[in-house]
Scaffold this motif. Structure first.
Motif, PDB file in Angstrom:
ATOM      1  N   ASN A 150       0.803  -0.738   0.163  1.00 52.59           N
ATOM      2  CA  ASN A 150      -0.141  -0.266  -0.091  1.00 52.59           C
ATOM      3  C   ASN A 150       1.036   1.328   0.089  1.00 52.59           C
ATOM      4  N   PHE A 151       1.054   2.072  -1.003  1.00 54.79           N
ATOM      5  CA  PHE A 151       1.849   3.418  -0.996  1.00 54.79           C
ATOM      6  C   PHE A 151       1.013   4.655  -0.415  1.00 54.79           C
ATOM      7  N   ARG A 152       1.673   4.727   0.295  1.00 59.46           N
ATOM      8  CA  ARG A 152       0.618   6.259   0.909  1.00 59.46           C
ATOM      9  C   ARG A 152       2.109   7.466   0.395  1.00 59.46           C
ATOM     10  N   PHE A 153       0.462   8.673  -0.282  1.00 59.77           N
ATOM     11  CA  PHE A 153       1.660   9.712  -0.672  1.00 59.77           C
ATOM     12  C   PHE A 153       0.865  10.739  -0.558  1.00 59.77           C
ATOM     13  N   ASN A 154       1.339  11.658  -1.525  1.00 58.46           N
ATOM     14  CA  ASN A 154       0.790  12.859  -1.265  1.00 58.46           C
ATOM     15  C   ASN A 154       0.933  13.969  -2.315  1.00 58.46           C
ATOM     16  N   VAL A 155      -0.046  13.990  -2.613  1.00 54.37           N
ATOM     17  CA  VAL A 155      -0.270  15.051  -4.367  1.00 54.37           C
ATOM     18  C   VAL A 155      -1.134  16.248  -3.989  1.00 54.37           C
TER      19      VAL A 155
END
Ligand SMILES: Nc1nc2c(ncn2[C@@H]2O[C@H](COP(=O)(O)OP(=O)(O)OP(=O)(O)O)[C@@H](O)[C@H]2O)c(=O)[nH]1
Ligand SMILES: [Mg+2]
Length: 357
Positions: free
Chosen positions: A352-357
């Motif tokens: 599960n990739f945690r990301f922030n855009v």
């Protein structure tokens, strides 16, 4: 990933293509057309995850196959081969199908069953096809018409010419990254990794023998080419039967894995490919990447936004989940990991990739 299927005429290429892609292309000899189809890569891990998550969609990895007309003896020298080989030039890998079945109803263009002779003949045709391109290009570059933009192109092509003239494979030497870049757009056939497929008759499945087997195995061993045995027509016919009958037939013949399972495994190993998985109620999905891919780049496979805004990867190994039976147990045992952008992805990682855009 794309794999090209090549061979002499009547080797069983189109039959194999149908087996792999569950297609129904007519096997009429001498038809000068290429076929493109895709196969889902069977993966028991995906079956298991799909059972567990009951997602709306289950997406397996895919391999695209391109089936081309047979390369007859001398056909490359006559020209014209390069037109229908275009789809194979874009492939990552090549399957060379050699005929290892006897059948009086299907005349062998070489007059007898001899898979090593055919493999060598096929190599010669592929080699001539590359050589034709190399020579034409060298002529143009030397004529000063083109190529000033990349000074390394001409010397690299000259090296190719030398290799091909001594009957070698362009892929047989370690090219520098610059040379590789100069060669990339040509898609040389003898640069691609090869998987050899012996297409055997039905009787060979149970006897585990076929004409020329020892010689072909030796040929594959000395050239370091993976060799698989498939009975394309038999396996294709069986694959059309209802499930229960099909399994019984395959068991009788000692075929424990489908053609696509065996081929996909060989291709993944040869190309250094691994799979990671994403799971959820919406979708369970397999993704294909090269060994040694960092987490951040792997995220880019899923979506470029996830790569750009990458924070961390939450990872559970498939084997741990299978063994323990639930994500809760995996957490309890401390096997739920947080990894950073440089983490090297492993085969079977559930991410599960945690990301922030
Ligand atoms: N007996 C027998 N016949 C086979 C086998 N595999 C393929 N054939 C038959 O051989 C013939 C040619 O098969 P194709 O798959 O069309 O061969 P191909 O390599 O695509 O031929 P071209 O495209 O014309 O070069 C067909 O009649 C097939 O049914 C096999 O394992 N045993
Ligand atoms: Mg064909």
């Amino acid at each position: 990933m794309r794999i090209g299927i090549v061979g002499l005429p009547s080797a069983g290429k189109t039959t194999l293509f149908n087996l792999l892609t569950e297609g129904h292309v007519e096997t009429v000899s001498g038809k000068m057309e290429a076929h493109l189809g895709s196969a889902k890569v069977p993966d028991r891990r995906i079956d298991f995850l799909s059972d567990m998550y009951k997602p709306r969609k289950t997406i397996y990895a895919q391999i695209e196959f391109v089936d081309v007309p047979g390369l007859a003896r001398g056909s490359a020298a006559k020209g014209g081969v390069n037109q229908f080989m275009a789809g194979v030039r874009e492939a990552d890998s090549i399957i060379q199908v050699v005929r290892a079945f006897d059948d009086p109803l299907v005349p062998n263009p070489e007059g007898s069953t001899n898979p090593v002779r055919d493999a060598e003949l096929l190599h010669t045709e592929l080699l001539f096809s590359d050589l034709e391109i190399v020579e034409k290009r060298i002529e143009r570059l030397e004529g000063g018409k083109k190529g000033k933009e990349n000074p390394i192109e001409l010397p690299t092509l000259k090296k190719c010419q030398e290799i091909l003239e001594s009957e070698g494979r362009i892929g047989s030497i370690d090219w520098t990254p610059d040379e590789q870049a100069a060669l990339r757009d040509y898609g040389f056939l003898t640069e691609k990794p090869v998987i050899l497929v012996a297409n055997v008759g039905e009787e060979s499945l149970s006897t585990d023998d076929y004409p020329g087997k020892a010689e072909l195995a030796e040929h594959a061993r000395t050239k370091d080419i993976p060799l698989l045995t498939v009975s394309a027509r038999t396996e294709q016919e069986i694959s059309e039967l209802p499930d229960e009958e099909r399994d019984a037939f395959l068991n009788d013949l000692g075929v424990t894995e489908s053609g696509i399972e065996r081929l996909a495994r060989a291709a993944y190993a040869q190309l250094g490919l691994i799979s990671f998985f994403t799971v959820g109620e919406d979708e369970v999905r397999a993704w294909t990447i090269h060994q040694g891919t960092e987490a951040k780049r792997a995220a880019g496979k899923v979506h470029s936004d996830i790569e750009r805004g990458f924070i961390r990867a939450e990872i559970v190994s498939y084997e741990d989940l299978r063994r323990l039976g639930s994500m809760a147990k995996v957490r309890e045992q401390g096997l739920f990991r947080l990894e950073g952008k440089d983490y090297l992805m492993k085969d079977g990682d559930i991410v599960n990739f945690r990301f922030n855009v």
